[in-house]
Design an enzyme around this catalytic site. Structure first.
Site, PDB file in Angstrom:
ATOM      1  CE1 TYR A 133      -3.030  -3.074   0.405  1.00 29.73           C
ATOM      2  CE2 TYR A 133      -3.289  -2.690   2.797  1.00 29.73           C
ATOM      3  CZ  TYR A 133      -3.493  -3.506   1.594  1.00 29.73           C
ATOM      4  OH  TYR A 133      -4.342  -4.547   1.744  1.00 29.73           O
ATOM      5  CG  HIS A 182      -0.842  -8.639   0.129  1.00 30.95           C
ATOM      6  ND1 HIS A 182      -0.807  -7.525   0.116  1.00 30.95           N
ATOM      7  CD2 HIS A 182      -2.146  -8.634  -0.095  1.00 30.95           C
ATOM      8  CE1 HIS A 182      -1.722  -6.632   0.134  1.00 30.95           C
ATOM      9  NE2 HIS A 182      -2.496  -7.371  -0.113  1.00 30.95           N
ATOM     10  CB  SER A 207     -13.561  -5.387  -0.857  1.00 29.32           C
ATOM     11  OG  SER A 207     -12.500  -4.919  -1.360  1.00 29.32           O
ATOM     12  N   PRO A 208     -15.800  -5.499   2.214  1.00 30.37           N
ATOM     13  CG  PRO A 208     -16.194  -4.829   4.330  1.00 30.37           C
ATOM     14  CD  PRO A 208     -15.029  -4.918   3.372  1.00 30.37           C
ATOM     15  CG  LEU A 209     -18.946  -1.685   3.096  1.00 28.35           C
ATOM     16  CD1 LEU A 209     -18.502  -0.090   3.636  1.00 28.35           C
ATOM     17  CD2 LEU A 209     -20.414  -1.735   3.436  1.00 28.35           C
ATOM     18  N   GLY A 210     -18.122  -3.761  -1.203  1.00 29.37           N
ATOM     19  CA  GLY A 210     -18.074  -4.014  -2.705  1.00 29.37           C
ATOM     20  C   GLY A 210     -17.457  -2.772  -3.304  1.00 29.37           C
ATOM     21  CG  PHE A 232     -21.899  -1.409  -6.115  1.00 26.28           C
ATOM     22  CD1 PHE A 232     -22.361  -0.893  -7.252  1.00 26.28           C
ATOM     23  CD2 PHE A 232     -23.016  -2.673  -5.834  1.00 26.28           C
ATOM     24  CE1 PHE A 232     -23.552  -1.003  -7.949  1.00 26.28           C
ATOM     25  CE2 PHE A 232     -24.065  -2.704  -6.210  1.00 26.28           C
ATOM     26  CZ  PHE A 232     -24.435  -2.148  -7.269  1.00 26.28           C
TER      27      PHE A 232
END
Length: 336
Positions: free
Chosen positions: A54, A120, A199-202, A205
């Site tokens: 990152y 990773h 990415s639990p919130l897409g 999206f």
């Protein structure tokens, strides 16, 4: 916030993904990120997730600058083996590389120990047993406390766990990405490995605030390797799936983001225990606070099942990554 276990570690049920403060989603500003990290600890987040990749180490440096003086207040996760070389993502899981990257991360993070250290990505040229063996040596030396894997298949997890206990597996999981349900969640439960959805919130999206790829800035991963679901036609069709979710959110008096996170946080395993620890990432203080509110959203088994039926892979248009990315993901082997 209540607590959940990752090996010997105890963490809040929602962690904070720190990537977007330095990488992947366009520009951000350091003063806001420093304020966000400190306010996150104040709110109750105590699980921070970063990586060598990152920002080329800049994200680790940011965490140190922001909250190293509060090191006793949070569990720190970072990752090795995936990094940028000559501007291109490179995977190197050789033991000597893992050791060098861990030493570099410890310096950037200005800490004596990394609580949870992930491989990773799986290096296809290095047996997982060798990579995990190197991580196990770092545990013995007290440089890391627990070992994690990211985006691996259930078979790889089993092989890795035969070398050393794997405390966590991190992979993408949300209402619109359900691959872990095929095998990984069951194997994690069997082995006592905590599953950590990223990415639990897409990629925004599922919050209802996202835009299609053509409207996003350069440097945003949704315009490149995560583009398929954000292409104009796919985005428009996928957005129709949000409408029934919006109705449920209104009935529960919560936001779409809180609904999507509550769906994950309240998922029970076969023993009825809630063990998942999602790590939504954000560079916005308001969103960080909003996400924490998901803890207060009550979910019955019937509601969980209803939400699961409203959105899932079979209804979503587009893969989660580009074709090239999907080919190198070990986790995709669980489809077969």
């Amino acid at each position: 916030m209540e607590k959940r276990n990752i090996g010997s570690l105890v963490v809040s049920p929602i962690g904070l993904g720190c990537m977007s403060m330095s990488h992947g989603y366009g520009p951000s500003d350091e003063p806001t990120s420093i304020q966000l990290l400190n306010e996150a600890l104040d709110v109750g987040y105590d699980f921070l997730d970063t990586a060598t990749m990152y920002g080329g180490g800049k994200n680790e440096e940011l965490i140190a600058k922001a909250v190293k003086h509060r090191r006793s207040e949070y569990v720190l996760a970072s990752k090795c083996a995936l990094f940028s070389k000559d501007g291109k993502p490179t995977i190197d899981g050789r033991p000597e590389t893992i050791r060098l990257q861990c030493e570099a991360s410890l310096k950037r993070l200005e800490t004596d120990v990394i609580d949870l250290y992930y491989l990773h990505r799986l290096d296809p040229n290095v047996p997982i047993e060798e990579s995990v063996g190197a991580l196990a040596d770092l545990v013995k030396e007290g440089k890391i406390r627990e070992i994690g894997l990211s985006e691996v298949s259930s078979d790889t997890l089993r092989r890795a766990n035969s070398v050393h206990r794997i405390a966590a597996v991190q992979s993408e999981y949300s209402l619109w990405t359900r691959l872990p349900e095929l095998k990984m969640l069951d194997v994690c439960e069997e082995l006592g490995t905590t599953f950590v959805p990223f990415s639990p919130l897409g990629r925004q999206f599922l919050t209802g605030k996202a835009q299609e790829a053509s409207r996003l800035t350069d440097g945003d991963i949704r315009t490149s390797n995560a583009r398929p679901r954000f292409e104009s036609d796919a985005f428009a069709r996928n957005s129709e799936l949000l409408k029934p979710l919006e109705e449920v959110a209104r009935e529960l008096n919560c936001s779409l983001a809180q609904l999507a996170l509550a769906w994950i946080v309240n998922q029970p395993n076969h023993q009825g225990l809630k063990t998942l620890v999602p790590i939504p990432g954000t560079k916005h203080i308001d969103y960080m606070r909003e996400n924490a509110g998901a803890i207060g959203v009550t979910m019955s088994p019937e509601l969980l099942a209803h939400l699961s039926s409203l959105m899932h892979d079979d209804l979503v248009i587009g893969e989660r990554y580009s074709e090239g990315q999907m080919k190198v993901m070990d986790s995709e082997r669980d489809r077969h």
